[in-house]
Design an enzyme around this catalytic site. Sequence first.
Site: not given
Length: 506
Positions: A264-266, A480
């Site tokens: 997932s992009k998280r 991030r």
Amino acid sequence: MAPLKPEYRINPMSVRTRVAPSPTGDPHVGTAYIALFNMVFARKLGGKFVLRIEDTDQVRSTDESESMILESLRWLGLNWDEGPDVGGEYGPYRQSERSAIYQAHAQTLLDSGHAFICYRTPEELEALRAARKADGRHTALKPSDLMLPAAEVEKRKAAGAPYVIRMMVPEEGKCEVNDMLRGTIELDWGQVDAQILMKSDGMPTYHLANVVDDHLMAISHVIRGEEWINSAPKHKLLYQYFGWDMPVLCHMPLLRNPDKSKLSKRKNPTSINYYKRMGYLPEAVVNYLGRMGWSMPDEAEKFTLQAMIEHFDIQRVSLGGPVFDTTKLSWLNGLWIRESCTPEQLAQKLRDWAFNEDYLMPVLPLIQTRLEVLSDIVKLADFFVAGQLDIQAEQFEFGKLEALQVRKILQYSLWQFEAVRSWDRDTISQSLSGLSQALGLKMKDFMMPLFVAVSGRSAAPSIMDAMVILGSDMTRARLRHALDVLGGPSKKEAKAWEKEFRAMEL
Ligand code: GLU
């Protein structure tokens, strides 16, 4: 005993596979992974590989996303024989251009009694689900729950109430589905709802459009992600209702983060744009995707797409969740750069990547006024070319902001950017100023952590212009990274922050 896998006799002349992305976001590595296996399967057997755009979700689909998907698959060398841009005899290849086909097929199902018109309101649906739950039954709504008395149907029809078309489904029992890799899978009809086939806006749902198109496009093998297994019973039933042969199904294992959760992009960059911008070579990315659940007969780690095609055998796909690990990808990319590029080829790759006018032209006006000698370019423009920046926690100590605020600014901006659909200066600026207001901060103070995260320094030429040039993926990756350097939100904080962020209604 494990069920025996059915034998699949393959007629090479008729092998047709497809990848069917929905253009609702960034070009995802998962799409490239599925495209790769479909393409290699078709090429190995002398068949055709089709690209179909599944854009029936009119609200979320964008042209920008479609062109990015096409561009990134092409960048990876995953070329299709038929598709919206190259045409083909089974077109159109964009579902939004096939509405009349779906309407006709929905009508066929209505006429044969395999589908019904449903006037139920959202409130009624909720009440029906609650009633099933209270009875201890699965909440999947069945035709028997949904059907209204004929007089009521007439009344709602006369009032012009909105309606959908749903498929008939069995109340209970077992549904067996064959899968090339998994053998016979048993699913429970009790958990399958009377799926909507046509929405109230007259557009088909994924299920109807997908089945109709796979049939009309003569797709022989459906190779897709395992998240679609639960749709297989509905699809099988639709093929039966239409009296069509069903393509062979093959559900590939899902890509995972190193912690084994679904990619997932998280947690990881998932957009091909990021990998391209970062300077991964397409050969290495394809090679790495080819190793996701599959291996060469000699277990070689580095191989070309051509070699993969030559040695391909779908039965060598293993179902344990393949981990998409950027550290391993970087290692493999290094091998490609060291072993498979002459200095001349490397020079060309650098030009194609960022050392070209297209990339540099928007950068130069931002720094030209600060150049004294040309060599200043290296210190002024380094962050436009770099991947992750070498930043330290101390750089985020600002008199006017508390440490907690700094982390929140970074995290909320990241969430905000994940939702931004069109990456341009105005949109970025509006979404950041909305966020700074919601947090009760002056724009100048609010921007300070973003300067450091994106440029690695506390003052930089217009940071919003820089974000536009870097692209959404690289900008988000830097935010991030900054959060990682600062220890990110704790699990508890993440939950509370998410709630606060949602409530902001930005
Ligand atoms: N449009 C679906 C997707 O986004 C296609 C799934 C399938 O291959 O059936 O993945």
